[in-house]
Design a protein around this motif. Structure first.
Motif, PDB file in Angstrom:
ATOM      1  N   UNK A 186      27.499  31.267  36.289  1.00  0.00           N
ATOM      2  CA  UNK A 186      28.108  29.942  36.391  1.00  0.00           C
ATOM      3  C   UNK A 186      27.213  28.968  37.143  1.00  0.00           C
ATOM      4  N   UNK A 187      26.160  29.475  37.774  1.00  0.00           N
ATOM      5  CA  UNK A 187      25.231  28.630  38.523  1.00  0.00           C
ATOM      6  C   UNK A 187      23.807  28.929  38.021  1.00  0.00           C
ATOM      7  N   UNK A 188      23.431  28.381  36.862  1.00  0.00           N
ATOM      8  CA  UNK A 188      22.117  28.675  36.299  1.00  0.00           C
ATOM      9  C   UNK A 188      20.987  28.105  37.146  1.00  0.00           C
ATOM     10  N   UNK A 189      19.856  28.771  37.105  1.00  0.00           N
ATOM     11  CA  UNK A 189      18.677  28.357  37.849  1.00  0.00           C
ATOM     12  C   UNK A 189      17.510  28.145  36.890  1.00  0.00           C
ATOM     13  N   UNK A 190      16.561  27.304  37.315  1.00  0.00           N
ATOM     14  CA  UNK A 190      15.400  27.043  36.474  1.00  0.00           C
ATOM     15  C   UNK A 190      14.467  28.250  36.429  1.00  0.00           C
ATOM     16  N   UNK A 191      14.251  28.865  37.565  1.00  0.00           N
ATOM     17  CA  UNK A 191      13.330  30.008  37.656  1.00  0.00           C
ATOM     18  C   UNK A 191      14.148  31.289  37.661  1.00  0.00           C
ATOM     19  N   UNK A 192      13.907  32.212  36.709  1.00  0.00           N
ATOM     20  CA  UNK A 192      14.662  33.468  36.688  1.00  0.00           C
ATOM     21  C   UNK A 192      14.473  34.262  37.978  1.00  0.00           C
ATOM     22  N   UNK A 193      15.564  34.739  38.531  1.00  0.00           N
ATOM     23  CA  UNK A 193      15.491  35.536  39.749  1.00  0.00           C
ATOM     24  C   UNK A 193      14.951  36.936  39.463  1.00  0.00           C
ATOM     25  N   UNK A 194      15.253  37.457  38.283  1.00  0.00           N
ATOM     26  CA  UNK A 194      14.793  38.793  37.902  1.00  0.00           C
ATOM     27  C   UNK A 194      14.234  38.725  36.487  1.00  0.00           C
ATOM     28  N   UNK A 195      13.030  38.148  36.305  1.00  0.00           N
ATOM     29  CA  UNK A 195      12.480  37.951  34.953  1.00  0.00           C
ATOM     30  C   UNK A 195      12.285  39.271  34.221  1.00  0.00           C
ATOM     31  N   UNK A 196      12.501  39.220  32.918  1.00  0.00           N
ATOM     32  CA  UNK A 196      12.423  40.425  32.095  1.00  0.00           C
ATOM     33  C   UNK A 196      11.870  40.086  30.713  1.00  0.00           C
ATOM     34  N   UNK A 197      11.306  41.087  30.077  1.00  0.00           N
ATOM     35  CA  UNK A 197      10.817  40.951  28.702  1.00  0.00           C
ATOM     36  C   UNK A 197      11.773  41.581  27.696  1.00  0.00           C
ATOM     37  N   UNK A 198      12.944  41.954  28.162  1.00  0.00           N
ATOM     38  CA  UNK A 198      13.899  42.625  27.284  1.00  0.00           C
ATOM     39  C   UNK A 198      14.329  41.725  26.127  1.00  0.00           C
ATOM     40  N   UNK A 199      14.431  40.432  26.361  1.00  0.00           N
ATOM     41  CA  UNK A 199      14.831  39.523  25.288  1.00  0.00           C
ATOM     42  C   UNK A 199      13.817  39.516  24.151  1.00  0.00           C
ATOM     43  N   UNK A 200      12.537  39.610  24.489  1.00  0.00           N
ATOM     44  CA  UNK A 200      11.496  39.632  23.461  1.00  0.00           C
ATOM     45  C   UNK A 200      11.556  40.935  22.670  1.00  0.00           C
ATOM     46  N   UNK A 201      11.738  42.046  23.373  1.00  0.00           N
ATOM     47  CA  UNK A 201      11.842  43.331  22.673  1.00  0.00           C
ATOM     48  C   UNK A 201      13.061  43.358  21.760  1.00  0.00           C
ATOM     49  N   UNK A 202      14.181  42.827  22.239  1.00  0.00           N
ATOM     50  CA  UNK A 202      15.392  42.810  21.429  1.00  0.00           C
ATOM     51  C   UNK A 202      15.227  41.897  20.219  1.00  0.00           C
ATOM     52  N   UNK A 203      14.536  40.774  20.394  1.00  0.00           N
ATOM     53  CA  UNK A 203      14.326  39.850  19.277  1.00  0.00           C
ATOM     54  C   UNK A 203      13.511  40.503  18.174  1.00  0.00           C
ATOM     55  N   UNK A 204      12.460  41.226  18.531  1.00  0.00           N
ATOM     56  CA  UNK A 204      11.633  41.899  17.529  1.00  0.00           C
ATOM     57  C   UNK A 204      12.370  43.077  16.902  1.00  0.00           C
ATOM     58  N   UNK A 205      13.237  43.713  17.662  1.00  0.00           N
ATOM     59  CA  UNK A 205      13.997  44.840  17.114  1.00  0.00           C
ATOM     60  C   UNK A 205      15.066  44.374  16.126  1.00  0.00           C
ATOM     61  N   UNK A 206      15.671  43.224  16.382  1.00  0.00           N
ATOM     62  CA  UNK A 206      16.785  42.768  15.551  1.00  0.00           C
ATOM     63  C   UNK A 206      16.329  42.055  14.277  1.00  0.00           C
ATOM     64  N   UNK A 207      15.220  41.324  14.323  1.00  0.00           N
ATOM     65  CA  UNK A 207      14.801  40.520  13.190  1.00  0.00           C
ATOM     66  C   UNK A 207      13.317  40.735  12.890  1.00  0.00           C
ATOM     67  N   UNK A 208      12.903  40.600  11.616  1.00  0.00           N
ATOM     68  CA  UNK A 208      11.484  40.765  11.244  1.00  0.00           C
ATOM     69  C   UNK A 208      10.680  39.510  11.573  1.00  0.00           C
ATOM     70  N   UNK A 209      10.450  39.250  12.834  1.00  0.00           N
ATOM     71  CA  UNK A 209       9.808  38.011  13.260  1.00  0.00           C
ATOM     72  C   UNK A 209       8.358  37.928  12.801  1.00  0.00           C
ATOM     73  N   UNK A 210       7.629  39.025  12.848  1.00  0.00           N
ATOM     74  CA  UNK A 210       6.224  38.995  12.453  1.00  0.00           C
ATOM     75  C   UNK A 210       6.073  38.676  10.965  1.00  0.00           C
ATOM     76  N   UNK A 211       6.891  39.292  10.136  1.00  0.00           N
ATOM     77  CA  UNK A 211       6.819  39.023   8.697  1.00  0.00           C
ATOM     78  C   UNK A 211       7.230  37.577   8.398  1.00  0.00           C
TER      79      UNK A 211
END
Length: 277
Positions: free
Chosen positions: A43-68
């Motif tokens: 409910x209180x978003x911040x500009x700089x992630x407190x715990x940055x992660x690459x999980x969103x990128x891995x999930x994006x490539x797993x769910x959709x054929x982004x490279x193709x």
């Protein structure tokens, strides 16, 4: 002097505010792409992630054929940019050098055609591609992108050709150079910055285009990157925000990289062509 200095400071402040206005959406996109699910639902978003992660990128490539999808977008954008420039360059030269009524009418039509909405042209283009059996194909999409980018590319190149002094061509003719030699050795090098800028415009336009790709491409293996990004939004309109932001961030990188690589060459070429010995 105080008035001049105050006005200059005001201009810098206005320019800084405008740059921040343009940059804020992209910065928020980058921030969202690296946030974990817990921070995305905060409910209180911040500009700089407190715990940055690459999980969103891995999930994006797993769910959709982004490279193709990115490969399809790259082929369509490069093909459209190349063909648009090859067609627009000689046409722009004729329209700029031949100050006839027909050339003026053609220039006016080019400007007016930019006001046509996409919905107005999609049905005729769809019927033409259907007769050519190019529906649901990348070559058919390239043809549509060329048709859409050509008027503005032509309008841009006409301005660049008119900026080249005709006296340079006349001097080359006096020295004994033929028409083809003059165009290749004198005019063409001065048009390189304009051609590069026009190709960049056509590439970025085709890379980011969504409407034509959505209508003309049906099978998943033919879809471009902007269309695939919509797959992160569910049937009820609920977006998978983290992977969507990550995929959208990756989709914006090619345009930024291309412009960053060639913008110095564009500026340098323009300045080099501005002064002649």
């Amino acid at each position: 002097m105080r008035t001049s200095r105050t006005g200059r400071i005001g201009q810098y402040i206005a320019l800084l505010a405008y740059l921040l206005f343009l940059a804020l959406p992209f910065l928020w996109l980058v921030s969202t792409a690296f946030k974990p699910p817990r921070e995305l639902g905060s409910l209180h978003p911040t500009w700089i992630p407190k715990d940055p992660t690459l999980a969103n990128f891995r999930q994006a490539f797993d769910e959709q054929p982004l490279l193709h999808a990115a490969l399809n977008s790259l082929i369509a954008a490069l093909g459209a940019a190349l063909i648009a420039v090859l067609l627009a360059t000689p046409m722009a030269y004729v329209m700029a050098r031949r100050r006839t009524l027909l050339a003026r009418a053609a220039t006016g039509w080019v400007v007016v055609s930019q006001a046509f909405p996409l919905v107005l042209v999609i049905i005729p283009l769809f019927l033409v591609l259907k007769n050519l059996r190019l529906i649901n194909s990348v070559p058919g999409l390239i043809m549509v992108y060329v048709v859409w980018a050509l008027p503005f590319a032509l309008w841009m190149l006409v301005g660049y050709v008119r900026a080249v002094p005709p006296e340079l061509e006349e001097a080359a003719a006096v020295d004994g150079a033929g028409r083809v030699r003059t165009l290749v050795s004198v005019t063409a090098p001065l048009l390189v910055p304009g051609i590069v800028a026009t190709a960049l415009f056509a590439f970025v336009t085709a890379w980011n285009e969504f409407f034509f790709a959505l209508v003309l491409l049906k099978t998943p293996e033919k879809q471009t990157l902007p269309v695939v990004l919509t797959h992160f939004i569910g049937a009820e309109g609920v977006a998978d925000l983290g992977p969507l932001a990550a995929a959208a961030f990756l989709a914006t990188l090619p345009s930024l990289v291309v412009f960053a690589v060639i913008q110095r060459r564009i500026t340098g070429g323009m300045l080099a062509g501005a002064v002649k010995n």
